[in-house]
Scaffold this motif. Structure first.
Motif, PDB file in Angstrom:
ATOM      1  N   PRO A 257       0.801  -1.244   0.000  1.00 48.59           N
ATOM      2  CA  PRO A 257       0.000   0.000   0.000  1.00 48.59           C
ATOM      3  C   PRO A 257       0.828   1.286   0.000  1.00 48.59           C
ATOM      4  O   PRO A 257       0.253   2.358  -0.127  1.00 48.59           O
ATOM      5  CB  PRO A 257      -0.794  -0.098   1.317  1.00 48.59           C
ATOM      6  CG  PRO A 257      -0.486  -1.402   1.928  1.00 48.59           C
ATOM      7  CD  PRO A 257       0.703  -1.978   1.260  1.00 48.59           C
ATOM      8  N   ILE A 258       2.139   1.188   0.158  1.00 47.73           N
ATOM      9  CA  ILE A 258       2.947   2.422   0.165  1.00 47.73           C
ATOM     10  C   ILE A 258       4.027   2.405  -0.916  1.00 47.73           C
ATOM     11  O   ILE A 258       5.033   3.101  -0.820  1.00 47.73           O
ATOM     12  CB  ILE A 258       3.593   2.699   1.549  1.00 47.73           C
ATOM     13  CG1 ILE A 258       4.347   1.471   2.054  1.00 47.73           C
ATOM     14  CG2 ILE A 258       2.559   3.165   2.559  1.00 47.73           C
ATOM     15  CD1 ILE A 258       5.376   1.787   3.123  1.00 47.73           C
ATOM     16  N   THR A 259       3.824   1.564  -1.916  1.00 40.80           N
ATOM     17  CA  THR A 259       4.743   1.582  -3.066  1.00 40.80           C
ATOM     18  C   THR A 259       3.907   1.575  -4.347  1.00 40.80           C
ATOM     19  O   THR A 259       2.748   1.163  -4.339  1.00 40.80           O
ATOM     20  CB  THR A 259       5.642   0.313  -3.106  1.00 40.80           C
ATOM     21  OG1 THR A 259       4.812  -0.838  -2.957  1.00 40.80           O
ATOM     22  CG2 THR A 259       6.709   0.345  -2.038  1.00 40.80           C
ATOM     23  N   LYS A 260       4.532   2.013  -5.441  1.00 39.11           N
ATOM     24  CA  LYS A 260       3.835   1.903  -6.726  1.00 39.11           C
ATOM     25  C   LYS A 260       3.964   0.497  -7.283  1.00 39.11           C
ATOM     26  O   LYS A 260       3.141   0.052  -8.078  1.00 39.11           O
ATOM     27  CB  LYS A 260       4.431   2.901  -7.737  1.00 39.11           C
ATOM     28  CG  LYS A 260       4.007   4.327  -7.505  1.00 39.11           C
ATOM     29  CD  LYS A 260       4.483   5.210  -8.643  1.00 39.11           C
ATOM     30  CE  LYS A 260       3.674   5.004  -9.922  1.00 39.11           C
ATOM     31  NZ  LYS A 260       4.231   5.791 -11.037  1.00 39.11           N
ATOM     32  N   TYR A 261       5.021  -0.187  -6.869  1.00 39.44           N
ATOM     33  CA  TYR A 261       5.248  -1.545  -7.365  1.00 39.44           C
ATOM     34  C   TYR A 261       6.145  -2.256  -6.361  1.00 39.44           C
ATOM     35  O   TYR A 261       7.129  -1.682  -5.880  1.00 39.44           O
ATOM     36  CB  TYR A 261       5.939  -1.495  -8.729  1.00 39.44           C
ATOM     37  CG  TYR A 261       6.127  -2.829  -9.394  1.00 39.44           C
ATOM     38  CD1 TYR A 261       5.041  -3.599  -9.772  1.00 39.44           C
ATOM     39  CD2 TYR A 261       7.409  -3.325  -9.643  1.00 39.44           C
ATOM     40  CE1 TYR A 261       5.213  -4.831 -10.384  1.00 39.44           C
ATOM     41  CE2 TYR A 261       7.590  -4.555 -10.262  1.00 39.44           C
ATOM     42  CZ  TYR A 261       6.488  -5.306 -10.631  1.00 39.44           C
ATOM     43  OH  TYR A 261       6.655  -6.527 -11.234  1.00 39.44           O
ATOM     44  N   ALA A 262       5.797  -3.483  -6.019  1.00 39.36           N
ATOM     45  CA  ALA A 262       6.636  -4.273  -5.118  1.00 39.36           C
ATOM     46  C   ALA A 262       6.575  -5.708  -5.592  1.00 39.36           C
ATOM     47  O   ALA A 262       5.488  -6.229  -5.874  1.00 39.36           O
ATOM     48  CB  ALA A 262       6.127  -4.159  -3.681  1.00 39.36           C
ATOM     49  N   VAL A 263       7.744  -6.334  -5.696  1.00 44.30           N
ATOM     50  CA  VAL A 263       7.765  -7.685  -6.256  1.00 44.30           C
ATOM     51  C   VAL A 263       8.920  -8.483  -5.657  1.00 44.30           C
ATOM     52  O   VAL A 263       9.967  -7.922  -5.325  1.00 44.30           O
ATOM     53  CB  VAL A 263       7.913  -7.610  -7.801  1.00 44.30           C
ATOM     54  CG1 VAL A 263       9.263  -7.046  -8.220  1.00 44.30           C
ATOM     55  CG2 VAL A 263       7.668  -8.959  -8.459  1.00 44.30           C
ATOM     56  N   MET A 264       8.704  -9.784  -5.497  1.00 46.45           N
ATOM     57  CA  MET A 264       9.817 -10.672  -5.152  1.00 46.45           C
ATOM     58  C   MET A 264      10.250 -11.394  -6.423  1.00 46.45           C
ATOM     59  O   MET A 264       9.417 -11.963  -7.133  1.00 46.45           O
ATOM     60  CB  MET A 264       9.422 -11.683  -4.091  1.00 46.45           C
ATOM     61  CG  MET A 264      10.616 -12.479  -3.608  1.00 46.45           C
ATOM     62  SD  MET A 264      10.166 -13.594  -2.271  1.00 46.45           S
ATOM     63  CE  MET A 264      10.399 -15.146  -3.084  1.00 46.45           C
ATOM     64  N   VAL A 265      11.522 -11.332  -6.694  1.00 49.50           N
ATOM     65  CA  VAL A 265      12.042 -11.965  -7.902  1.00 49.50           C
ATOM     66  C   VAL A 265      12.261 -13.442  -7.604  1.00 49.50           C
ATOM     67  O   VAL A 265      12.813 -13.797  -6.556  1.00 49.50           O
ATOM     68  CB  VAL A 265      13.378 -11.290  -8.308  1.00 49.50           C
ATOM     69  CG1 VAL A 265      13.946 -11.938  -9.550  1.00 49.50           C
ATOM     70  CG2 VAL A 265      13.159  -9.809  -8.530  1.00 49.50           C
ATOM     71  N   ARG A 266      11.808 -14.318  -8.520  1.00 49.36           N
ATOM     72  CA  ARG A 266      11.868 -15.752  -8.213  1.00 49.36           C
ATOM     73  C   ARG A 266      12.947 -16.504  -8.983  1.00 49.36           C
ATOM     74  O   ARG A 266      13.221 -17.662  -8.717  1.00 49.36           O
ATOM     75  CB  ARG A 266      10.503 -16.389  -8.481  1.00 49.36           C
ATOM     76  CG  ARG A 266       9.526 -15.877  -7.466  1.00 49.36           C
ATOM     77  CD  ARG A 266       8.140 -16.413  -7.594  1.00 49.36           C
ATOM     78  NE  ARG A 266       7.296 -15.730  -6.621  1.00 49.36           N
ATOM     79  CZ  ARG A 266       7.237 -16.048  -5.335  1.00 49.36           C
ATOM     80  NH1 ARG A 266       7.945 -17.039  -4.862  1.00 49.36           N
ATOM     81  NH2 ARG A 266       6.464 -15.362  -4.516  1.00 49.36           N
ATOM     82  N   SER A 267      13.542 -15.860  -9.970  1.00 50.66           N
ATOM     83  CA  SER A 267      14.701 -16.473 -10.624  1.00 50.66           C
ATOM     84  C   SER A 267      15.550 -15.348 -11.190  1.00 50.66           C
ATOM     85  O   SER A 267      15.027 -14.251 -11.444  1.00 50.66           O
ATOM     86  CB  SER A 267      14.264 -17.436 -11.740  1.00 50.66           C
ATOM     87  OG  SER A 267      14.129 -16.721 -12.948  1.00 50.66           O
ATOM     88  N   ALA A 268      16.832 -15.611 -11.348  1.00 53.83           N
ATOM     89  CA  ALA A 268      17.725 -14.548 -11.829  1.00 53.83           C
ATOM     90  C   ALA A 268      17.301 -14.072 -13.215  1.00 53.83           C
ATOM     91  O   ALA A 268      17.512 -12.914 -13.577  1.00 53.83           O
ATOM     92  CB  ALA A 268      19.169 -15.051 -11.843  1.00 53.83           C
ATOM     93  N   ARG A 269      16.691 -14.971 -13.980  1.00 50.93           N
ATOM     94  CA  ARG A 269      16.225 -14.582 -15.328  1.00 50.93           C
ATOM     95  C   ARG A 269      15.223 -13.431 -15.275  1.00 50.93           C
ATOM     96  O   ARG A 269      15.087 -12.663 -16.211  1.00 50.93           O
ATOM     97  CB  ARG A 269      15.565 -15.786 -16.018  1.00 50.93           C
ATOM     98  CG  ARG A 269      16.522 -16.699 -16.744  1.00 50.93           C
ATOM     99  CD  ARG A 269      15.760 -17.653 -17.664  1.00 50.93           C
ATOM    100  NE  ARG A 269      14.537 -18.187 -17.051  1.00 50.93           N
ATOM    101  CZ  ARG A 269      14.518 -19.206 -16.203  1.00 50.93           C
ATOM    102  NH1 ARG A 269      15.635 -19.805 -15.870  1.00 50.93           N
ATOM    103  NH2 ARG A 269      13.368 -19.639 -15.698  1.00 50.93           N
ATOM    104  N   GLU A 270      14.494 -13.362 -14.155  1.00 49.23           N
ATOM    105  CA  GLU A 270      13.475 -12.290 -14.043  1.00 49.23           C
ATOM    106  C   GLU A 270      14.084 -10.930 -13.698  1.00 49.23           C
ATOM    107  O   GLU A 270      13.408  -9.909 -13.820  1.00 49.23           O
ATOM    108  CB  GLU A 270      12.473 -12.627 -12.923  1.00 49.23           C
ATOM    109  CG  GLU A 270      11.539 -13.767 -13.235  1.00 49.23           C
ATOM    110  CD  GLU A 270      10.637 -14.075 -12.026  1.00 49.23           C
ATOM    111  OE1 GLU A 270      10.094 -15.176 -12.000  1.00 49.23           O
ATOM    112  OE2 GLU A 270      10.495 -13.220 -11.127  1.00 49.23           O
ATOM    113  N   LEU A 271      15.318 -10.946 -13.222  1.00 51.01           N
ATOM    114  CA  LEU A 271      15.894  -9.696 -12.706  1.00 51.01           C
ATOM    115  C   LEU A 271      15.884  -8.538 -13.700  1.00 51.01           C
ATOM    116  O   LEU A 271      15.411  -7.436 -13.368  1.00 51.01           O
ATOM    117  CB  LEU A 271      17.335  -9.927 -12.235  1.00 51.01           C
ATOM    118  CG  LEU A 271      17.583 -10.136 -10.748  1.00 51.01           C
ATOM    119  CD1 LEU A 271      19.081 -10.293 -10.497  1.00 51.01           C
ATOM    120  CD2 LEU A 271      17.030  -9.011  -9.894  1.00 51.01           C
ATOM    121  N   PRO A 272      16.403  -8.737 -14.935  1.00 50.92           N
ATOM    122  CA  PRO A 272      16.441  -7.581 -15.850  1.00 50.92           C
ATOM    123  C   PRO A 272      15.066  -6.968 -16.055  1.00 50.92           C
ATOM    124  O   PRO A 272      14.899  -5.753 -15.939  1.00 50.92           O
ATOM    125  CB  PRO A 272      16.996  -8.186 -17.155  1.00 50.92           C
ATOM    126  CG  PRO A 272      17.775  -9.383 -16.709  1.00 50.92           C
ATOM    127  CD  PRO A 272      17.044  -9.931 -15.526  1.00 50.92           C
TER     128      PRO A 272
END
Ligand SMILES: Cc1ncc(C[n+]2csc(CCOP(=O)(O)OP(=O)(O)O)c2C)c(N)n1
Length: 596
Positions: free
Chosen positions: A131-146
């Protein structure tokens, strides 16, 4: 060339020019911290509380226009960021927060069972900050990082800006990734025709006899302050400002009348309340501006609000305001096309009179008694002796009101975390500012109460020998709360004076190895104090020092305490009839400081 997830994050930050990472380390973020440390174009600064790191990152954008970055470990490290992240969210400041998370193998150990925690220091930070960010995510594999980092950065810096958080499990910080760096593009200007908005603004202003413009932070956030300032000058339009807007123009500009609201300058409040057209440019009109009862705001005016956020405009449905959604980068074009009716001479004369009578004479009555320091005089003195482009970060409480009521901006950066307004913001914000603008003079102005919330950051100042002056407005209490209790709680100072204490700040400064100066008269404040290395400047105030003027509950913003006598009140409110509420018999103000 393959790299680890941690190294990819570091390279990503370097390419964006976010070259300074503010952090407090821990096991779960150690790999990405190590990658930042090894990167030739990055450096890191250790803070002593993650909250302070997040507040410092917030200040980075405010003074440099670059996105501030933090790193924190999982669990308590991540949750400690929350107050600072909220500062960025409510004030629309982009910032990027990278939290370490436990190894995904650990976190999945009890799959299928609704345990509270599986990995040590595992916390679902993503859901906590949603509720206090525009976007928040947990990355689940290094491929998703970029993709995730690029997405987060783009979201943080586009439309109505704000903070984002990317949670990176330890295994991903170590996993190898094929790097790809898609350039992050500034979102293109929308194709919408600015002339539609121009037409709407023109229709608001065309019939206006008594126009006023309200300058909001949105103008500065979009970087169009020069053009808007020029337009106001060209059209000879009077204008007032929100607190968030104050940093973005020269306050000596002739049309400027001060800031409005509960703690507004009297003259600015009078003019706004007597207008027949109010053009609001990028301000969300929070209740510090309109008072607790928006029905009392600009009752004789057509109010037209321009904002980039449609939700901010939806909230006015019941107020019957005119609204226009617009990307503020288009604002200069809109204003250029807008016809403005020639100024009405009666209105011009009134505006000039209000300005000459009420602009910047603030002076609290308690401070003008013998042997007492007036906080407004202190602020004006600081204003006069510091550099014209100094950076001034302000905390919360009465000290914030004194500064925002009486400081005149030239080329300064004057800011506070206006929406969240946590005690403890100013010191870390000043540190963040000094780190990214080392050539500028930097001040933190705090109360004795707020200073104690991030006092540990004095060590960050000392460690980096940052030339920051901390001005502690010491009234040995939570002054703003006491003033509230005086009005509504029978002058009982529970938990604001009774039960509260502060240390001897001279000893605090000495313990950290900082300079120290005690100030008992404005003359003690000399220019050289502000460039003498890290220093604590303690301004000794009386415990009863007050904020004046200030609005009491239930009144419109044009009837602030100390109350004006009937003749002055009606002269200042000569265009719109605001029936004056009775002064209660038992009010402390009728006894001591009633209408005069
Ligand atoms: C983290 C946090 N806790 C509580 C508050 C509520 N609060 C607002 S101002 C204030 C008192 C501030 O006292 P001080 O810093 O000494 O400033 P003064 O009002 O005396 O100038 C308090 C308790 C807050 N804004 N932030």
């Amino acid at each position: 060339m393959r790299m680890t997830g941690g190294e990819y994050i570091a390279e990503f930050l370097a390419r964006l020019g976010s070259d300074r990472v503010f952090l407090l380390t821990g096991g779960a973020c150690a790999f990405m911290v190590d990658a930042v440390a090894r990167h030739p174009r990055l450096s890191y600064t250790c803070f002593h509380h993650e909250q302070a790191a997040a507040m410092a990152a917030d200040a980075v954008w405010r003074v440099s226009g670059r996105v501030g970055v933090t790193m924190a470990t999982s669990g308590p490290g991540a949750t400690n960021l929350i107050t600072g992240i909220a500062c960025s969210y409510f004030d629309s400041i982009p910032s990027l927060h990278l939290t370490g998370q436990v190894n995904q193998r650990e976190s999945s150990a009890f799959q299928g069972a609704a345990v509270r925690q599986s990995g040590f220091q595992q916390t679902n930070i993503v859901e906590m900050v949603r509720p206090i960010t525009k976007y928040a995510v947990m990355v689940r594999s290094a491929r998703e990082l970029p993709a995730e980092l690029g997405k987060a950065y783009t979201i943080a810096t586009s439309a109505r800006m704000g903070p984002v958080l990317v949670d990176v499990p330890i295994d991903i910080q170590q996993e190898e990734v094929e790097p790809s760096f898609d350039p992050i593009l500034t979102p293109p200007l929308p194709a919408e025709r600015s002339s539609d908005v121009s037409g709407a603004v023109a229709s608001t202003l065309a019939s206006a006899q008594r126009p006023i413009v309200l300058w909001g932070a949105g103008i500065g956030l979009a970087g169009v302050q020069e053009e808007v300032s020029r337009w106001l000058k060209d059209k000879a339009l009077p204008f007032v400002s929100s607190w968030g807007g104050l940093s973005y123009f020269d306050h000596d500009q002739p049309g400027f009348l001060g800031q409005i609201g509960v703690y507004g300058n009297r003259g600015a409040n009078f003019v706004l309340q007597n207008a027949d057209a109010v053009l609001v440019l990028g301000s969300r009109l929070d209740n510090r501006q309109r008072s607790g009862n928006p029905r009392n705001f600009a009752v004789g005016a057509a109010v037209h609000v321009l904002d980039c956020d449609i939700e901010e405009l939806r909230k006015y449905r019941k107020d019957h305001y005119r609204t226009s959604q617009i990307d503020f980068r288009l604002l200069p074009a809109v204003l250029r096309e807008t016809e403005v009716a020639p100024a009405n001479s009666e209105w011009q004369a009134y505006v000039a009179e209000m300005k000459s009578r009420y602009f910047h004479p603030e002076s609290d009555a308690s401070g003008s008694r013998p042997n007492r320091l007036c906080p407004y005089e202190v602020v004006r003195r600081i204003n006069a002796v510091i550099a014209e482009d100094a950076i001034v970060a302000v905390d919360t409480g009465a000290c914030l009101c004194w500064v925002f009521q009486s400081f005149k901006v030239k080329n300064h950066n004057l800011f506070t975390a206006g929406g969240n307004s946590p005690m403890g913001y100013a010191l870390p914000a000043a540190i963040g500012a000094k780190l990214v603008a080392p050539d500028r003079q930097v001040l933190a102005i705090v109360g004795d109460g707020g200073f104690q919330l991030n006092i540990q950051e004095l060590q960050t100042l000392v460690r980096h020998q940052l030339n920051v002056a901390i001005i502690v407005m010491n009234n040995r209490s939570y002054g703003i709360i006491k003033q509230f209790q005086d009005s509504y709680l029978g002058r009982r100072h529970h938990a604001s004076q009774d039960g509260y204490s502060a240390p001897d700040f001279r000893h605090v400064a000495e313990a950290y190895g900082l300079g120290y100066r005690r100030v008992e008269s404005p003359d003690d404040l000399t220019g050289s104090l502000f460039s003498a290395g890290p220093i604590v400047i303690e301004v000794v105030l009386n415990e009863d020092t007050r904020i004046e003027p200030k609005l009491e509950m239930g009144r419109p913003i044009n009837d602030q305490f100390p109350y004006l006598g009937a003749a002055d009140y009606s002269a200042a409110n000569r265009f719109v009839n605001y029936p004056r509420k009775e002064f209660p018999e038992q009010s402390p103000f009728t006894k001591n400081g009633g209408p005069r």
